[in-house]
Enzyme design. Structure first.
Site, short mmCIF file in Angstrom:
data_model
loop_
_atom_site.label_atom_id
_atom_site.label_comp_id
_atom_site.label_asym_id
_atom_site.label_seq_id
_atom_site.Cartn_x
_atom_site.Cartn_y
_atom_site.Cartn_z
N CYS A 1 2.92 1.68 3.12
CA CYS A 1 4.04 0.74 3.18
C CYS A 1 5.20 1.25 2.32
O CYS A 1 6.36 1.18 2.73
CB CYS A 1 3.60 -0.64 2.70
SG CYS A 1 2.28 -1.36 3.71
N CYS B 1 0.84 -1.20 0.00
CA CYS B 1 0.00 0.00 0.00
C CYS B 1 0.88 1.26 0.00
O CYS B 1 2.09 1.19 0.19
CB CYS B 1 -0.92 0.00 1.23
SG CYS B 1 -0.05 0.18 2.79
#
Length: 77
Positions: free
Chosen positions: A13, A10
């Site tokens: 991340c 994501c």
């Protein structure tokens, strides 16, 4: 030193990985930065919410993007 970024890819991340790599570069330390996307491996650390940062097997943060200052603290402990 091994630093693992736990997350499935994501935006948070990816941002966490950028921050960790920046902190490592600024400190000039020898560290292996690894992205871990395997859910079984992530869960093996007891992490339920990503992103998470693991330094030498120790979970430092989960569910939040750390600041570069905080990452530097973990690296220099």
């Amino acid at each position: 030193m091994k630093i693992e970024i736990l997350g499935t890819g994501c935006a948070k991340c990816k941002k966490t990985k950028e921050i960790v790599e920046q902190a490592v570069a600024e400190l000039g330390v020898a560290a292996q930065v690894v992205k871990v996307e395997d859910m079984d491996r992530i869960l093996s650390y007891g992490v339920m919410i990503t992103p998470a940062v693991v330094v030498d097997g120790d979970v430092k943060i989960a569910g939040k993007v750390p600041t570069a200052e905080k990452v530097k603290e973990w690296i220099t402990e």
